[in-house]
Design a protein around this motif. Structure first.
Motif, PDB file in Angstrom:
ATOM      1  N   TRP A 105       0.914  -1.234   0.081  1.00  7.99           N
ATOM      2  CA  TRP A 105       0.023  -0.076  -0.062  1.00  7.99           C
ATOM      3  C   TRP A 105       0.807   1.325   0.074  1.00  7.99           C
ATOM      4  CZ3 TRP A 105      -5.123  -0.508  -0.871  1.00  7.99           C
ATOM      5  CH2 TRP A 105      -5.716  -1.711  -0.496  1.00  7.99           C
ATOM      6  N   GLY A 106       0.246   2.245  -0.787  1.00 10.08           N
ATOM      7  CA  GLY A 106       1.148   3.491  -0.792  1.00 10.08           C
ATOM      8  C   GLY A 106       2.129   3.404  -1.967  1.00 10.08           C
ATOM      9  N   ALA A 107       2.747   4.626  -2.325  1.00  7.88           N
ATOM     10  CA  ALA A 107       3.620   4.647  -3.553  1.00  7.88           C
ATOM     11  C   ALA A 107       4.884   3.942  -3.062  1.00  7.88           C
ATOM     12  CB  ALA A 107       4.136   6.162  -3.576  1.00  7.88           C
ATOM     13  N   ARG A 108       5.392   3.884  -1.799  1.00  4.40           N
ATOM     14  CA  ARG A 108       6.537   3.254  -1.596  1.00  4.40           C
ATOM     15  C   ARG A 108       6.508   2.294  -0.125  1.00  4.40           C
ATOM     16  NH1 ARG A 108      10.551   6.967   0.410  1.00  4.40           N
ATOM     17  NH2 ARG A 108      12.000   5.291   0.012  1.00  4.40           N
ATOM     18  N   PRO A 109       5.801   1.409  -0.487  1.00  7.32           N
ATOM     19  CA  PRO A 109       5.494   0.272   0.341  1.00  7.32           C
ATOM     20  C   PRO A 109       6.760  -0.216   1.236  1.00  7.32           C
ATOM     21  CG  PRO A 109       5.064  -0.726  -1.501  1.00  7.32           C
ATOM     22  CD  PRO A 109       5.288   0.835  -1.846  1.00  7.32           C
ATOM     23  N   MET A 110       6.570  -0.725   2.333  1.00 12.95           N
ATOM     24  CA  MET A 110       7.508  -1.566   2.976  1.00 12.95           C
ATOM     25  C   MET A 110       7.624  -2.770   2.221  1.00 12.95           C
ATOM     26  SD  MET A 110       7.439  -4.271   5.401  1.00 12.95           S
ATOM     27  CE  MET A 110       5.981  -4.531   6.081  1.00 12.95           C
ATOM     28  N   GLN A 111       8.888  -3.407   2.023  1.00 11.85           N
ATOM     29  CA  GLN A 111       9.112  -4.529   1.341  1.00 11.85           C
ATOM     30  C   GLN A 111       9.978  -5.648   2.152  1.00 11.85           C
ATOM     31  OE1 GLN A 111      10.219  -3.845  -2.728  1.00 11.85           O
ATOM     32  NE2 GLN A 111       9.475  -1.827  -2.423  1.00 11.85           N
ATOM     33  N   HIS A 112      10.610  -5.282   2.932  1.00 11.66           N
ATOM     34  CA  HIS A 112      11.610  -6.233   3.629  1.00 11.66           C
ATOM     35  C   HIS A 112      11.301  -6.120   5.323  1.00 11.66           C
ATOM     36  CE1 HIS A 112      13.548  -6.105  -0.235  1.00 11.66           C
ATOM     37  NE2 HIS A 112      13.630  -4.800  -0.235  1.00 11.66           N
ATOM     38  N   SER A 121      14.319 -10.989   0.723  1.00 14.85           N
ATOM     39  CA  SER A 121      15.950 -10.478   0.483  1.00 14.85           C
ATOM     40  C   SER A 121      16.700 -11.605   1.187  1.00 14.85           C
ATOM     41  CB  SER A 121      16.040  -9.241   1.209  1.00 14.85           C
ATOM     42  OG  SER A 121      15.552  -9.303   2.568  1.00 14.85           O
ATOM     43  N   LEU A 122      16.608 -12.544   2.079  1.00 14.90           N
ATOM     44  CA  LEU A 122      17.406 -13.696   2.712  1.00 14.90           C
ATOM     45  C   LEU A 122      17.655 -14.962   1.828  1.00 14.90           C
ATOM     46  CD1 LEU A 122      16.606 -13.332   6.297  1.00 14.90           C
ATOM     47  CD2 LEU A 122      18.475 -12.302   5.162  1.00 14.90           C
ATOM     48  N   GLY A 123      16.374 -15.028   0.845  1.00 13.87           N
ATOM     49  CA  GLY A 123      16.747 -16.088  -0.087  1.00 13.87           C
ATOM     50  C   GLY A 123      15.506 -16.453  -0.692  1.00 13.87           C
ATOM     51  N   ASP A 124      15.107 -17.892  -0.714  1.00 15.25           N
ATOM     52  CA  ASP A 124      13.858 -18.234  -1.602  1.00 15.25           C
ATOM     53  C   ASP A 124      12.572 -18.249  -0.491  1.00 15.25           C
ATOM     54  OD1 ASP A 124      12.476 -19.354  -3.512  1.00 15.25           O
ATOM     55  OD2 ASP A 124      13.043 -21.356  -3.076  1.00 15.25           O
ATOM     56  N   TYR A 125      12.138 -17.077   0.076  1.00 17.54           N
ATOM     57  CA  TYR A 125      11.156 -16.847   0.976  1.00 17.54           C
ATOM     58  C   TYR A 125      10.308 -16.020   0.282  1.00 17.54           C
ATOM     59  CZ  TYR A 125      14.125 -18.640   4.744  1.00 17.54           C
ATOM     60  OH  TYR A 125      14.975 -19.480   5.345  1.00 17.54           O
ATOM     61  N   ALA A 161      14.463   1.918   8.979  1.00 15.77           N
ATOM     62  CA  ALA A 161      14.823   0.983   7.803  1.00 15.77           C
ATOM     63  C   ALA A 161      13.949  -0.018   7.619  1.00 15.77           C
ATOM     64  CB  ALA A 161      16.467   0.666   8.311  1.00 15.77           C
ATOM     65  N   ASP A 162      13.872   0.020   5.903  1.00 16.52           N
ATOM     66  CA  ASP A 162      13.111  -1.266   5.521  1.00 16.52           C
ATOM     67  C   ASP A 162      14.195  -2.180   5.308  1.00 16.52           C
ATOM     68  OD1 ASP A 162      11.372  -2.627   4.370  1.00 16.52           O
ATOM     69  OD2 ASP A 162      11.104  -1.726   2.283  1.00 16.52           O
ATOM     70  N   ASP A 163      14.515  -3.018   6.428  1.00 15.27           N
ATOM     71  CA  ASP A 163      15.531  -3.883   6.241  1.00 15.27           C
ATOM     72  C   ASP A 163      15.205  -5.116   7.112  1.00 15.27           C
ATOM     73  OD1 ASP A 163      17.991  -5.222   7.187  1.00 15.27           O
ATOM     74  OD2 ASP A 163      19.132  -3.618   6.641  1.00 15.27           O
ATOM     75  N   VAL A 164      15.233  -6.248   6.734  1.00 12.21           N
ATOM     76  CA  VAL A 164      14.768  -7.631   7.077  1.00 12.21           C
ATOM     77  C   VAL A 164      15.608  -7.934   8.415  1.00 12.21           C
ATOM     78  CG1 VAL A 164      16.435  -9.140   5.822  1.00 12.21           C
ATOM     79  CG2 VAL A 164      14.277  -9.943   6.525  1.00 12.21           C
TER      80      VAL A 164
END
Length: 189
Positions: A105-112, A121-125, A161-164
């Motif tokens: 949702w939104g123009a820049r959504p959280m992804q990680h 971002s950590l593999g096959d998830y 931060a959008d960081d896993v």
């Protein structure tokens, strides 16, 4: 949890006498008025102060939005509804980071998000489904290495931060997502 009990006492027939119901309603409206005053003092029009950004700030903002929504239902006053919209807009990207804290949702959504199942971002998830809420900015509990590297370098609302790897900033938790569902359903009606 106290607020949930007060909402129930103020809005559902429970057998309480009228004075008790009136007291519960007054308590909710009083809290909503305090949140409105805080919202009116903040540049991004949210019911949250600069010193409040702690672990799960997104959930805190939504919990306050719930109180504002109930105050609107009890009084019919538009200012409470407007505050709920402002809080939601903040979470969807009208903030200092121009970042939506909600996946999909939104123009820049959280992804990680920091999550055990959604971590592409950590593999096959798989990626997070639309609607997962990040804990949001956290300027107090800089517990993980990503947050620790930001300590002292960011204003409270910008400590995110959008960081896993960042559980202190980007964790997804049911207790933050539950009020997101409640507020979204309330706005939809």
């Amino acid at each position: 949890m106290g607020a949930l009990g007060t909402i129930t006492l103020a809005t559902v027939e429970t057998g309480l006498d009228e004075a008790e119901v009136a007291r519960a309603r007054a308590a909710l409206i009083g809290a909503a008025d305090r949140y409105l005053a805080l919202r009116d003092s903040e540049g991004y029009a949210i019911p949250y102060g600069a010193g409040d950004y702690t672990w799960g700030s997104s959930g805190d903002i939504l919990n306050r939005a719930m109180i504002l929504a109930v105050a609107h239902d009890l009084t019919g006053e538009a200012r409470y509804r407007e505050a709920v919209v402002d809080a939601t807009d903040y979470l969807l990207g009208r903030n200092v980071l121009d970042q939506s804290f909600v996946s999909g949702w939104g123009a820049r959504p959280m992804q990680h998000p920091h999550h055990r199942f959604w971590a592409p971002s950590l593999g096959d998830y798989p990626a997070p489904p639309a609607g997962a809420l990040s804990g949001g900015p956290n300027a107090r509990s800089m517990a993980d290495p990503v947050a620790q590297a930001m300590r002292g370098t960011c204003a409270p609302q910008a400590c995110w931060a959008d960081d896993v790897e960042s559980y202190a900033l980007n964790e997804v938790a049911v207790n933050w997502n539950a009020p997101l569902v409640w507020v979204a359903a309330w706005l939809d009606q």
